[in-house]
Design an enzyme around this catalytic site. Structure first.
Site: not given
Length: 171
Positions: A120-123
């Site tokens: 789950h991509i996140h910054v």
């Protein structure tokens, strides 16, 4: 070459690599109604701001899309725009409250790149201050955090909501 040591995160890394999660942490918390308990600072249209429970520094936040995708190229334009917009709002709030000297902003894509939650991509947005590294983590395997996550949550939640109620410069 300077090296940033973060040995206090070893526990987090070893625990997450051993545990096979049935459900993604981010997917779980967005379904729940308790944003304060889960440290969700703000919910946008396509993404949300959440405190990192294992922060490198005070006010280390992440901006996460609601949709479960592992990489940035899989985001829709609306999701990408919302992530960038919420990132700028988070930075503004952190600047207003904590006055950091700079920021590290990054996206770890894949486990080999350092992603703790790789599916789950996140910054990550990590505020930095001159001299924020000291001997404590290296010698004592201890990170000094000057306030609780709950206190940080309350400050950022209040500030972000204040910012979001103001008209944007383009309006």
């Amino acid at each position: 070459m300077d090296i940033l040591w973060a040995p206090w995160r070893a526990k987090y890394i070893s625990e997450t690599s051993k545990v096979k999660q049935d459900e993604c942490l981010f997917c779980r918390v967005i379904k729940e109604e308790n944003d304060e308990q889960n440290y969700i600072v703000y919910r946008g249209k396509h993404a949300f701001i959440i405190l990192n429970a294992f922060p490198y520094n005070t006010a280390h936040v992440m901006v996460v899309p609601y949709r479960h995708v592992p990489s940035v190229e899989l985001l829709s334009n609306d999701e990408a725009l919302d992530i960038f917009t919420l990132s700028t709002i988070a930075i503004r709030a952190i600047r207003d409250i904590y006055a950091p000297d700079g920021f590290n902003i990054g996206v770890n894509i894949g486990r080999v790149a350092g992603a703790g939650i790789e599916s789950h991509i996140h910054v990550h947005i990590v505020p930095r201050w001159n001299g924020d590294s000291n001997f404590m983590p290296v010698i004592f395997n201890t990170k000094v955090m000057p306030e609780t996550l709950s206190d940080t949550f309350k400050k950022l939640n209040t500030k972000v909501n204040e910012i979001m109620k103001k008209p944007s410069r383009s309006e």
